[in-house]
Scaffold this motif. Structure first.
Motif, short mmCIF file in Angstrom:
data_model
loop_
_atom_site.label_atom_id
_atom_site.label_comp_id
_atom_site.label_asym_id
_atom_site.label_seq_id
_atom_site.Cartn_x
_atom_site.Cartn_y
_atom_site.Cartn_z
N GLY A 41 0.82 -1.20 0.00
CA GLY A 41 0.00 0.00 0.00
C GLY A 41 0.85 1.25 0.00
O GLY A 41 2.08 1.20 -0.13
N VAL A 42 0.20 2.38 0.17
CA VAL A 42 0.88 3.67 0.27
C VAL A 42 0.95 4.03 1.74
O VAL A 42 -0.07 4.05 2.43
N PHE A 43 2.16 4.28 2.24
CA PHE A 43 2.34 4.59 3.65
C PHE A 43 3.69 5.28 3.83
O PHE A 43 4.56 5.19 2.97
N ASP A 44 3.85 5.97 4.94
CA ASP A 44 5.13 6.57 5.30
C ASP A 44 5.96 5.47 5.97
O ASP A 44 5.58 4.98 7.03
N PRO A 45 7.06 5.06 5.37
CA PRO A 45 7.80 3.93 5.93
C PRO A 45 8.56 4.22 7.23
O PRO A 45 8.84 3.31 7.98
N VAL A 46 8.91 5.47 7.49
CA VAL A 46 9.74 5.79 8.65
C VAL A 46 8.86 6.17 9.84
O VAL A 46 8.05 7.08 9.77
N ILE A 47 9.02 5.42 10.93
CA ILE A 47 8.33 5.73 12.18
C ILE A 47 9.21 6.63 13.04
O ILE A 47 8.75 7.60 13.62
N LYS A 48 10.51 6.31 13.10
CA LYS A 48 11.44 7.08 13.94
C LYS A 48 12.83 7.01 13.31
O LYS A 48 13.24 5.96 12.82
N ARG A 49 13.53 8.13 13.34
CA ARG A 49 14.89 8.19 12.81
C ARG A 49 15.83 8.63 13.93
O ARG A 49 15.56 9.62 14.62
N GLN A 132 -5.63 -6.23 7.07
CA GLN A 132 -4.53 -5.27 6.96
C GLN A 132 -3.53 -5.51 8.08
O GLN A 132 -3.91 -5.71 9.23
N LEU A 133 -2.24 -5.46 7.71
CA LEU A 133 -1.17 -5.72 8.66
C LEU A 133 -0.02 -4.75 8.42
O LEU A 133 0.03 -4.08 7.38
N ARG A 134 0.90 -4.73 9.38
CA ARG A 134 2.15 -3.99 9.15
C ARG A 134 3.28 -4.66 9.90
O ARG A 134 3.11 -5.15 11.02
N LEU A 135 4.41 -4.69 9.25
CA LEU A 135 5.66 -5.17 9.83
C LEU A 135 6.39 -3.97 10.42
O LEU A 135 6.55 -2.95 9.74
N ILE A 136 6.78 -4.07 11.67
CA ILE A 136 7.62 -3.06 12.32
C ILE A 136 9.03 -3.66 12.38
O ILE A 136 9.21 -4.80 12.83
N TYR A 137 10.02 -2.88 11.92
CA TYR A 137 11.39 -3.40 11.91
C TYR A 137 12.41 -2.28 12.08
O TYR A 137 12.10 -1.11 11.89
N GLN A 138 13.58 -2.67 12.52
CA GLN A 138 14.72 -1.77 12.66
C GLN A 138 15.57 -1.86 11.40
O GLN A 138 15.81 -2.94 10.88
N LYS A 139 16.01 -0.71 10.94
CA LYS A 139 16.97 -0.70 9.83
C LYS A 139 18.19 0.07 10.31
O LYS A 139 18.12 1.25 10.63
N GLU A 140 19.31 -0.65 10.37
CA GLU A 140 20.56 -0.05 10.82
C GLU A 140 21.35 0.45 9.61
O GLU A 140 21.35 -0.18 8.55
N VAL A 141 22.00 1.59 9.79
CA VAL A 141 22.87 2.11 8.74
C VAL A 141 24.07 1.19 8.65
O VAL A 141 24.67 0.83 9.67
N ALA A 142 24.42 0.79 7.46
CA ALA A 142 25.58 -0.09 7.28
C ALA A 142 26.83 0.62 7.78
O ALA A 142 26.96 1.84 7.64
N GLN A 143 27.75 -0.14 8.35
CA GLN A 143 28.96 0.42 8.94
C GLN A 143 29.74 1.26 7.93
O GLN A 143 30.22 2.33 8.25
#
Length: 150
Positions: A41-49, A132-143
């Protein structure tokens, strides 16, 4: 390791023991029962930065199916019950910390059920249901990315 978030979600959902031997598609659903789909769907992917560039993200999606449908209440109760059981399976997977396999530097936290399963459209022969569902996940900046930013 999955190549994309969507691939990880599809592979995870495909392990659900409730699914029958139907066709499993992405962003498409045929007109014959029994078929399944994952639709984005259409959504804002970032919850927190975070200041270091790491992010808490979401990936919203619909899980849908084409099911047999008629004026027979037993059939339609079974269709609705499938989605109750599916939501319970998702919640059980979360309790057991069994999550989708995600791309490198991405770590699943949970899948949330955002709606009950409901009939989206119907005819006298079959109907489309979805949840309707959503996956919550962490994305780490690569080293190596962090080193380039310094």
């Amino acid at each position: 390791m999955a190549d994309s978030i969507l691939e990880g979600i599809v592979e995870h959902i495909a392990t659900c023991p409730l699914l029958q031997d139907g066709v499993f598609r992405v962003d498409a659903l045929g007109d014959q029962a029994v078929e399944y789909t994952i639709e984005t769907g259409v959504f804002d992917p970032v919850i927190k930065r975070y200041v270091n560039g790491d992010e808490v993200k979401q990936y919203q999606f619909n899980f849908g199916s084409r099911e047999y449908y008629s004026m027979d209440r037993i059939q339609n109760i079974q269709n609705s019950a499938f989605y109750e059981k599916f939501a319970n399976w998702i919640e059980d997977q979360n309790r057991k910390e069994i999550y989708p396999d995600l791309p490198e530097n991405c770590y699943a936290e949970k899948i949330e059920v955002l709606s009950n399963g409901y009939m989206f459209d119907g005819s006298m022969r079959n109907a489309r249901y979805q949840i309707q569902l959503r996956l919550i996940y962490q994305k780490e900046v690569a080293q190596e990315c962090q080193n380039e930013q310094q």
